[in-house]
Design an enzyme around this catalytic site. Sequence first.
Site, PDB file in Angstrom:
ATOM      1  N   HIS A  39       0.805  -1.231   0.000  1.00  0.00           N
ATOM      2  CA  HIS A  39       0.000   0.000   0.000  1.00  0.00           C
ATOM      3  C   HIS A  39       0.841   1.285   0.000  1.00  0.00           C
ATOM      4  CE1 HIS A  39      -4.010  -1.939   0.661  1.00  0.00           C
ATOM      5  NE2 HIS A  39      -3.210  -2.928   1.028  1.00  0.00           N
ATOM      6  N   THR A  40       2.103   1.156  -0.331  1.00  0.00           N
ATOM      7  CA  THR A  40       2.927   2.369  -0.386  1.00  0.00           C
ATOM      8  C   THR A  40       2.733   3.112  -1.711  1.00  0.00           C
ATOM      9  OG1 THR A  40       4.731   0.951  -1.128  1.00  0.00           O
ATOM     10  CG2 THR A  40       4.744   1.584   1.200  1.00  0.00           C
ATOM     11  N   ASP A  41       2.226   2.420  -2.744  1.00  0.00           N
ATOM     12  CA  ASP A  41       2.207   3.060  -4.076  1.00  0.00           C
ATOM     13  C   ASP A  41       1.316   4.294  -4.125  1.00  0.00           C
ATOM     14  OD1 ASP A  41      -0.174   1.520  -4.117  1.00  0.00           O
ATOM     15  OD2 ASP A  41       0.080   0.877  -6.213  1.00  0.00           O
ATOM     16  N   SER A  72     -12.417 -15.540 -23.768  1.00  0.00           N
ATOM     17  CA  SER A  72     -11.526 -15.882 -22.665  1.00  0.00           C
ATOM     18  C   SER A  72     -11.566 -17.384 -22.430  1.00  0.00           C
ATOM     19  CB  SER A  72     -11.966 -15.154 -21.388  1.00  0.00           C
ATOM     20  OG  SER A  72     -11.412 -15.811 -20.264  1.00  0.00           O
ATOM     21  N   GLY A 126      -8.133 -12.897  -9.824  1.00  0.00           N
ATOM     22  CA  GLY A 126      -8.613 -12.354  -8.552  1.00  0.00           C
ATOM     23  C   GLY A 126      -7.844 -12.846  -7.343  1.00  0.00           C
ATOM     24  N   SER A 130      -2.413  -9.509  -9.589  1.00  0.00           N
ATOM     25  CA  SER A 130      -2.625  -8.531 -10.662  1.00  0.00           C
ATOM     26  C   SER A 130      -3.018  -9.132 -11.995  1.00  0.00           C
ATOM     27  CB  SER A 130      -1.378  -7.663 -10.872  1.00  0.00           C
ATOM     28  OG  SER A 130      -1.170  -6.882  -9.777  1.00  0.00           O
ATOM     29  N   SER A 131      -3.999 -10.023 -11.943  1.00  0.00           N
ATOM     30  CA  SER A 131      -4.524 -10.543 -13.203  1.00  0.00           C
ATOM     31  C   SER A 131      -5.177  -9.410 -14.005  1.00  0.00           C
ATOM     32  CB  SER A 131      -5.534 -11.661 -12.939  1.00  0.00           C
ATOM     33  OG  SER A 131      -6.528 -11.236 -12.037  1.00  0.00           O
ATOM     34  N   SER A 132      -5.762  -8.441 -13.319  1.00  0.00           N
ATOM     35  CA  SER A 132      -6.423  -7.328 -14.043  1.00  0.00           C
ATOM     36  C   SER A 132      -5.407  -6.505 -14.818  1.00  0.00           C
ATOM     37  CB  SER A 132      -7.138  -6.378 -13.075  1.00  0.00           C
ATOM     38  OG  SER A 132      -7.896  -7.081 -12.166  1.00  0.00           O
ATOM     39  N   ASP A 176       0.689  -2.230 -10.048  1.00  0.00           N
ATOM     40  CA  ASP A 176       0.410  -3.414 -10.861  1.00  0.00           C
ATOM     41  C   ASP A 176       0.711  -3.164 -12.340  1.00  0.00           C
ATOM     42  OD1 ASP A 176      -0.554  -4.068  -8.400  1.00  0.00           O
ATOM     43  OD2 ASP A 176      -2.667  -4.009  -8.964  1.00  0.00           O
TER      44      ASP A 176
HETATM   45  C1  GLA Z   1      -3.443  -3.596  -5.144  1.00  0.00           C
HETATM   46  C2  GLA Z   1      -3.433  -2.299  -5.923  1.00  0.00           C
HETATM   47  C3  GLA Z   1      -2.025  -1.715  -5.994  1.00  0.00           C
HETATM   48  C4  GLA Z   1      -1.414  -1.601  -4.601  1.00  0.00           C
HETATM   49  C5  GLA Z   1      -1.541  -2.926  -3.853  1.00  0.00           C
HETATM   50  C6  GLA Z   1      -1.098  -2.828  -2.419  1.00  0.00           C
HETATM   51  O1  GLA Z   1      -2.721  -4.574  -5.822  1.00  0.00           O
HETATM   52  O2  GLA Z   1      -3.906  -2.544  -7.230  1.00  0.00           O
HETATM   53  O3  GLA Z   1      -2.062  -0.457  -6.622  1.00  0.00           O
HETATM   54  O4  GLA Z   1      -1.985  -0.549  -3.886  1.00  0.00           O
HETATM   55  O5  GLA Z   1      -2.890  -3.397  -3.856  1.00  0.00           O
HETATM   56  O6  GLA Z   1       0.254  -2.556  -2.334  1.00  0.00           O
END
Ligand code: GLA
Length: 414
Positions: A39-41, A72, A126, A130-132, A176
């Site tokens: 959650h630093t981003d 898909s 999900g 970061s599949s999205s 991501d």
């Molecule tokens: C998700 C969000 C990212 C990031 C992380 C936590 O993956 O899509 O932008 O905030 O949570 O680091």
Amino acid sequence: MNGQPERPARIAAAFRSRFGAEPLVWCRAPGRVDLMGSHTDYNLGCVLTLPIDRDTWIAARPRPDRIVQAHSLNLDADTRFDLDALARAPGRAWCNYLRGVASVLRADGQSLCGFDAVLHSTVPLGGGLSSSAALECATATVFETLGGWSLDPVRKARLCQQAENEFVGVNCGILDQYTACAGRAGCALLLDCRDLSAQPVQLARGLQVVIGDTRSKRELAGSEYGQRRAHCEAGARQFGVKALREVSLDRFRQHESALPADVAKRCRFILEEDERVLRMAEALTRGDTEAIGRLCTASFDGARRLYEITTPAMHAMRDAMLQAPGVLGARQAGAGFGGCLVAFVDPGAVDAFTAAVRRGYQDRTGTVPELYPVHAVAGAGRVDGAMLGSGWSSRPSVEAGPGGGDGLPCQTAT
Ligand code: GLA
């Protein structure tokens, strides 16, 4: 079907049966796992991130009109839309990722052309890897390739993030999409989310990254994620700055008691986590296993007590990981609220580690977890000829880069 030879054949067969032709371009984008920096981003801090060898592939063929048709394989679902009528589908439909990317690229002035496509992903859908973003960045790469233009990876990442924020409606940070677009093979990235620069970080020999998927639902992820962001933003406002990145830990400590309790906890976690990112980059480079273990413990404890993003399934996974042979450290990955953990493991003990974690987690929860030893791969681009195998590697679309003169740019693009 993860990088196995049958993957391209299966995708091509599905393409043929749906569209009656061969695909002409093959594009891909990877998932990611964060090695430190939860959650630093969105606080404009730093993250240590790894593009992983689990990715989304799109095999496509340009159409003479403005229609996109995609199937898909993972979801066994189809979508069809008009590039000149890009409406958002209700809910969290997967087609919104494709439509969203088309919409932001169009607004950015890029020429888009219609295509037929088959999609396949080895990023668990999900699961917090970061599949999205992999889907968005692979889609942008298809448009780029067929349109005959080329975006700088950081710009591409920002546009894909914009698609997710504004079209899909998820208020994520840049982590991501940046990893999916700008990742480099063989190394982690130390990403600075304030200026969007990144340094490669070479992991020392003797470190294997293993992801443990709890396979637990991440239902609260959306609402709780928004709340955490709101707490951080409230903290930044109290300090009169744009983002927590601008606040030093010393200054925070002087004013901590004046903050509402929840806001203080969130801010403390972010500021401490930000420091851990830099220490972790050093520890991984040096192969300092003691520091890696200590930093992982501090990160997970903070995620549990201060940021409150851990769940019983995550605790069970961490306990199973810490009791398994060869483990050097384990912590949360992604947003938390379920999903995956990431462990650093002695490469000689990976099989024993995964077997013990599988047993340990199943004993604790009754669920069989997924375990993935992963390696760093390049960011979004054309699928490499070697990955496609001999049946496909001679195709011209594989050899040239985006807009590389292989006759693909669509004549009807606008
Ligand atoms: C998700 C969000 C990212 C990031 C992380 C936590 O993956 O899509 O932008 O905030 O949570 O680091």
